[in-house]
Design a protein around this motif. Structure first.
Motif, short mmCIF file in Angstrom:
data_model
loop_
_atom_site.label_atom_id
_atom_site.label_comp_id
_atom_site.label_asym_id
_atom_site.label_seq_id
_atom_site.Cartn_x
_atom_site.Cartn_y
_atom_site.Cartn_z
N PRO A 49 46.09 31.03 31.26
CA PRO A 49 46.92 32.17 31.92
C PRO A 49 46.64 32.92 33.43
CG PRO A 49 45.31 33.08 30.00
CD PRO A 49 45.19 31.07 30.11
N PHE A 50 45.33 31.76 33.67
CA PHE A 50 45.68 31.53 35.59
C PHE A 50 45.33 30.44 36.47
CE2 PHE A 50 45.82 36.33 36.40
CZ PHE A 50 44.88 36.75 35.56
N ILE A 63 41.05 34.59 26.18
CA ILE A 63 40.28 34.78 27.52
C ILE A 63 40.15 34.12 28.16
CG2 ILE A 63 38.12 36.63 27.86
CD1 ILE A 63 37.75 37.28 25.21
N ALA A 64 40.40 34.21 29.88
CA ALA A 64 40.33 33.82 30.93
C ALA A 64 39.23 34.30 31.74
CB ALA A 64 40.85 33.40 31.46
N GLN A 65 38.42 33.60 32.58
CA GLN A 65 38.04 33.78 33.46
C GLN A 65 36.08 33.86 33.14
OE1 GLN A 65 36.04 36.49 35.26
NE2 GLN A 65 36.19 36.38 36.95
N ALA A 68 34.50 37.67 32.13
CA ALA A 68 35.53 37.34 31.10
C ALA A 68 34.51 37.20 29.77
CB ALA A 68 36.85 38.40 31.49
N TYR A 72 32.43 39.09 26.46
CA TYR A 72 33.25 39.43 25.67
C TYR A 72 31.66 38.54 24.12
CZ TYR A 72 36.14 38.29 21.68
OH TYR A 72 36.54 38.03 20.23
N ARG B 71 33.04 49.49 35.47
CA ARG B 71 32.87 49.22 34.05
C ARG B 71 32.17 50.02 33.48
NH1 ARG B 71 31.61 44.38 34.65
NH2 ARG B 71 33.48 43.39 35.04
N TYR B 85 37.63 42.93 22.32
CA TYR B 85 39.13 41.76 23.34
C TYR B 85 38.88 42.92 24.34
CZ TYR B 85 42.27 38.69 23.14
OH TYR B 85 43.81 38.15 23.71
N LYS B 87 38.26 44.87 25.92
CA LYS B 87 37.62 44.92 26.60
C LYS B 87 37.71 43.86 27.74
CE LYS B 87 34.55 48.31 24.94
NZ LYS B 87 33.14 49.25 26.06
N ALA B 88 37.71 42.54 27.24
CA ALA B 88 37.81 40.89 27.62
C ALA B 88 38.97 41.08 28.47
CB ALA B 88 37.17 40.68 26.16
N ASP B 91 38.57 42.91 31.30
CA ASP B 91 38.41 42.45 32.61
C ASP B 91 39.11 40.85 33.65
OD1 ASP B 91 34.29 42.09 31.27
OD2 ASP B 91 35.31 43.83 32.40
N MET B 92 39.45 40.44 32.57
CA MET B 92 39.86 39.31 32.48
C MET B 92 41.39 39.51 34.52
SD MET B 92 41.90 36.92 30.41
CE MET B 92 42.64 37.60 29.76
N ILE B 93 41.97 40.41 33.42
CA ILE B 93 43.08 41.52 34.72
C ILE B 93 42.47 42.24 35.99
CG2 ILE B 93 44.70 43.38 35.22
CD1 ILE B 93 45.47 42.78 31.75
N TYR B 95 39.49 41.24 37.56
CA TYR B 95 38.64 40.19 37.88
C TYR B 95 40.12 39.81 38.90
CZ TYR B 95 34.39 40.09 35.78
OH TYR B 95 33.00 40.34 35.67
N ALA B 96 41.10 39.49 38.45
CA ALA B 96 42.84 38.68 39.07
C ALA B 96 42.77 39.24 40.03
CB ALA B 96 43.81 38.72 38.40
N LYS B 130 51.09 33.68 42.66
CA LYS B 130 50.79 33.61 42.21
C LYS B 130 49.81 34.22 40.80
CE LYS B 130 47.89 29.43 40.62
NZ LYS B 130 46.61 28.71 40.99
N ALA B 134 51.10 35.62 37.38
CA ALA B 134 50.02 35.91 35.66
C ALA B 134 50.43 36.27 35.15
CB ALA B 134 48.47 35.37 36.33
N VAL B 135 50.05 37.80 36.12
CA VAL B 135 49.64 38.86 35.67
C VAL B 135 50.39 40.47 35.05
CG1 VAL B 135 46.95 39.91 36.75
CG2 VAL B 135 49.20 40.35 38.35
N LEU B 138 50.69 38.10 31.22
CA LEU B 138 50.06 39.24 30.69
C LEU B 138 50.38 40.87 30.03
CD1 LEU B 138 46.32 38.29 31.53
CD2 LEU B 138 47.51 37.50 30.15
#
Lengths: 208, 208
Positions: A49-50, A63-65, A68, A72, B71, B85, B87-88, B91-93, B95-96, B130, B134-135, B138
């Protein structure tokens, strides 16, 4: 039956706490290690994803990062504290460990040996006491510090700490934990955890 | 009745996502903003777990680290996603956007004019596009991108995005969101939520 798949480079790095989580939880997974020469085509495949690793795939879940992913799995395996407040303390400790870990890692990349020695002296004088002093305090405040960082049980904050501590002698030229006895004892305690011990023995041996 | 106190500098910065969570949840809190001159005393007071801001104090407990705070508040107020999932994914978004913020800090404080221009250009032409691409992917993967980033309701991922756009829109010439219509639509959608709209209209205007 879907199996967890963790993809990362063939190093410990930021995936190692995740591998340790699987070990402690006793959960099977595919420990995929991408070689440097494979990475460009992997990255271009659109799977990530990233455009970075680690990633975790589990059936429809992707899941990336690194945090995260770690959080999880810790939530899934019950290794993330019991209450929202405990989880917040785990998060705070993990973020602080990440901050000091990045500072140490950055100075380690310095090519100029004189500059590196200067930066190392500086970090030992300032950032290490700030962060490690605070962490030692937090550990002590948790029922005297002879257990874990948060609550009564192991959490991913402890595993992150243990994983990072493997780099301290190499990157700081000494076992800096000698000055932080409760953290040193925690590291030694985790080192003796049967499932961690087993993982340390069987994991691929890499320099980093 | 739980009493929350959030302390930060006189700006949005790393506290705004938490302020947006309070607003979206309709939860009262003390929004303490301190001038830079007051910071040294607070830093050495021992109130901040790692000597940093933002600081959340709740029921005599202190939580530091911006995302640990966010959080926690999101978990307490139901704005964190419904499953581990979700929540993960949140998190991923989140963090971006945190990473984007960290990149902005790099050139914001760079004193060398040439280096600053170089870092800014790299941010505007490579790094931000970039991440936004990516987001947006998603977002599109979640019901065609017509709702929110994760699940069916607003989460703190959408709020982290909104906080980030406060900074991104300052680069007027780069028109960063113009290339991402679904993200721009999300920004408007989240900004229009009544409690968020009220906060955006009444919050202090600050340069950062």
């Amino acid at each position: 039956m879907a199996k967890y798949q963790l993809s990362y480079f063939n190093i410990k790095g930021i995936a190692e706490p995740i591998r340790m989580l699987f070990a402690v939880a006793g959960v099977e997974y595919e420990d995929i290690r991408i070689q440097p020469e494979q990475w460009p085509s992997e990255k271009a495949s659109g799977k990530y994803p990233f455009g970075s690793m680690p990633i975790l795939v589990y059936g429809d879940i992707k899941i990336a990062q690194s945090f995260a992913i770690t959080r999880y799995l810790a939530n899934e395996f019950g290794l993330n504290g019991k209450t929202n407040l405990e989880k917040a303390n785990v998060d705070m400790i993990a973020d602080a460990l990440k901050d000091i870990g990045e500072k140490i890692g950055k100075l380690f990349q310095e090519q100029d040996e004189t500059k590196k020695a200067e930066k190392l002296a500086e970090i030992k004088r300032t950032d290490v006491p700030t962060y490690f002093g605070a962490l030692e305090g937090i550990l002590k405040d948790n029922k005297g510090g002879d257990g874990y960082f948060v609550g009564d049980d192991l959490t991913w904050a402890d595993l992150l700490f243990f994983s990072q501590s493997e780099y301290y002698p190499m990157m700081l030229n000494e076992d800096v934990l000698i000055s932080y006895p409760k953290m040193k004892a925690l590291r030694d305690r985790i080192n003796e955890h049967p499932r961690i011990k087993e993982w340390l023995e069987k994991r691929p041996k890499t320099e980093y | 009745m739980v009493k929350y106190t959030l302390t930060y500098f006189e700006g949005r910065g790393r506290a705004e996502v938490s302020r947006l969570i309070f607003a979206a949840a309709g939860v009262k809190y003390e929004d303490v903003r301190i001038g830079f001159d007051k910071w040294p005393a607070l830093k050495t007071s021992g109130r901040c777990p790692f000597g940093t801001l933002p600081l959340l104090e709740v029921d005599g407990k202190a939580i530091g680290q911006s995302f640990a705070v966010a959080r926690f508040l999101a978990n307490e107020t139901g704005l964190a996603g419904k499953t581990n999932y979700e929540k993960a994914q949140v998190d991923m978004i989140a963090y971006a956007f945190k990473d984007l913020g960290d990149e902005m800090v790099k050139f914001a404080f760079e004193s060398d004019e040439a280096k600053k221009a170089e870092l800014t250009k790299k941010f505007l032409t490579e790094i931000a596009p970039k991440t936004l691409s990516a987001v947006e992917k998603l977002l599109e993967a979640n019901n065609g991108g017509k709702g929110f980033f994760v699940g069916k309701e607003v989460t703190w991922a959408d709020l982290a995005f909104l906080a980030s756009t406060d900074d991104l829109v300052q680069f007027k010439d780069a028109k960063l969101l113009a290339a991402h219509p679904k993200l721009e639509a999300l920004r408007q959608r989240v900004s229009a939520l009544p409690k968020i709209k009220k906060w955006l209209e009444t919050r202090p205007e600050t340069p950062f």
